[in-house]
Design an enzyme around this catalytic site. Sequence first.
Site, PDB file in Angstrom:
ATOM      1  N   GLY A 136       2.094  -7.493   5.858  1.00  0.00           N
ATOM      2  CA  GLY A 136       2.410  -8.302   4.694  1.00  0.00           C
ATOM      3  C   GLY A 136       3.166  -9.570   5.033  1.00  0.00           C
ATOM      4  N   LEU A 166      -5.209  -4.960   1.765  1.00  0.00           N
ATOM      5  CA  LEU A 166      -5.734  -6.231   1.292  1.00  0.00           C
ATOM      6  C   LEU A 166      -5.033  -6.756   0.036  1.00  0.00           C
ATOM      7  CD1 LEU A 166      -9.547  -5.611   1.889  1.00  0.00           C
ATOM      8  CD2 LEU A 166      -7.800  -6.454   3.468  1.00  0.00           C
ATOM      9  N   ARG A 168      -2.010  -7.440  -0.194  1.00  0.00           N
ATOM     10  CA  ARG A 168      -0.926  -8.341   0.194  1.00  0.00           C
ATOM     11  C   ARG A 168      -1.115  -8.980   1.566  1.00  0.00           C
ATOM     12  NH1 ARG A 168      -0.407  -3.330   0.962  1.00  0.00           N
ATOM     13  NH2 ARG A 168       0.492  -2.424   2.827  1.00  0.00           N
ATOM     14  N   ASN A 226       9.957  -1.033   9.587  1.00  0.00           N
ATOM     15  CA  ASN A 226      10.687   0.207   9.839  1.00  0.00           C
ATOM     16  C   ASN A 226      11.948  -0.105  10.644  1.00  0.00           C
ATOM     17  OD1 ASN A 226      10.126   0.842  12.919  1.00  0.00           O
ATOM     18  ND2 ASN A 226       8.181   0.151  12.025  1.00  0.00           N
ATOM     19  N   CYS A 288       7.985   0.350   2.199  1.00  0.00           N
ATOM     20  CA  CYS A 288       7.068  -0.257   1.241  1.00  0.00           C
ATOM     21  C   CYS A 288       5.902   0.668   0.938  1.00  0.00           C
ATOM     22  CB  CYS A 288       6.547  -1.587   1.777  1.00  0.00           C
ATOM     23  SG  CYS A 288       7.804  -2.880   1.766  1.00  0.00           S
ATOM     24  N   CYS A 434     -10.969   9.041   2.225  1.00  0.00           N
ATOM     25  CA  CYS A 434     -10.693   7.902   1.355  1.00  0.00           C
ATOM     26  C   CYS A 434     -11.775   6.881   1.643  1.00  0.00           C
ATOM     27  CB  CYS A 434      -9.292   7.346   1.588  1.00  0.00           C
ATOM     28  SG  CYS A 434      -9.008   6.753   3.264  1.00  0.00           S
TER      29      CYS A 434
END
Length: 476
Positions: A136, A166, A168, A226, A288, A434
């Site tokens: 990001g 995608l 951000r 992190n 996040c 997914c």
Amino acid sequence: MATVIIPTPLRKFTHNASKLQVEAATVGEALQRLSAEYPELKKHLLDEHGQIRTFVNLFVGEDDVRDLQWADTPLSAEATLSIVPAIAGGLGDWAKVTFSKEELARYHRHIIIPEFGLEAQQKLKAARVLVVGSGGLGSPLLLYLAAAGVGTIGIVDFDRVDDSNLQRQVLFGVDAVGQPKVEAARQRLEALNPHIRIVTYNTQLHSGNALDILRDYDVVADGTDNFPTRYLVNDACVLLGKPNVYASIFQFEGQVSVFNHRSPAGELGPNYRDLYPTPPPPGLVPSCAEGGVLGVLPGIIGSLQACEVIKVITGVGEPLSGRLFLFDALKFEARVFRVKRRADNPLTGERPTITQLIDYEQFCGVRVVERPVRQISVQELLRWQAEGRTFQLVDVREPHEYEAANIGAELIPLGTVAENAHRFSRECPVVVHCRSGARSAKAIRELEERFGFDNLFNLEGGILAYLEEVKPTLAG
């Protein structure tokens, strides 16, 4: 006895001592005594004729010895002699940098700014900037550094592009999903500016490789998400004497600062440990990925971070050294706080205890690299189906994605996995998928770590890979 302040790049020659006591009547005598006690230090202070090297600045108190009596400048017992490398950023001989006609046209809007000009553009081209993380924050940061003409840009990242990025991470497009981020970033940046050089490190930054990777760069920009990597980057920058342009984001708020920056007067600014000496307990501050982030926020904060990198390189303006910028997107409020060096800083305080990189995962109590999960290929899944094998198929995408295309799996969106753990079978294998495999891996880790599942398989490549194999016309 006079106190001599040893800069970070030279501490490896003084057994990591940041301050030394020297009995000397003049600056020249102090340097001679230091050279005798620390032979490896001598070549960095004195030339073959015993004269003070021209690329080293020396300050008695706040005064440059060049404005006093040079080597003959008196030293009292209470005096402080600071040794400051003349080129803190290590930009090399930028004055010899030249531009092609195409480059001059590209950077024209920079060059015509009176406070910027050709000199600043030359410094940008001569500079080497390492960006840690291409997500990001790294996306706008990399785009604007490349567009600005930073000559060499290094990128460290070990992740692959996922469709969930995608929202951000504007550096990537749909075509990049599944690719290593550093390679997708390199292709995008080279297409943006063919006059610069991109160096990629498709690896995790850790204590074993950080110093070697950071060593060749003038400025480091921290776009990590992190705490272990954030402390690692900070400590490596301090040990190597590199400025660290820092930014972080969470939900609607962002932070920006410049750490370990040496001012033109030779004053060293604070570092991340002056702001946050120790990390919060594991789990207290969500990431996040856990708490979310407004997609436009990293664009705002990453652009500010790029601006600070450019200021550090060029010397134009006043960098955020010693200041912390906070932005609240919901209230559209910005605040700036002063940050000072702390006497108890374990790296740069009065009694430093950290002289080398440590185990940052242990220090922060969290893992940087997520544990791998068991995988199943599309071909193996098709074989299970052909054999009539009993298994459960679960889709963890969102309902609108499921409606657009599905392969008959049971829909349990990622955000609801924990509350629906009872719907996952423990009696037979469970294949979770997914779009490309990243979200399903997160679902499996959560189920295994929180609920003790041991029968879960992640579909490699997700539904995209499945449709490509079975119905190629639908995969696009």
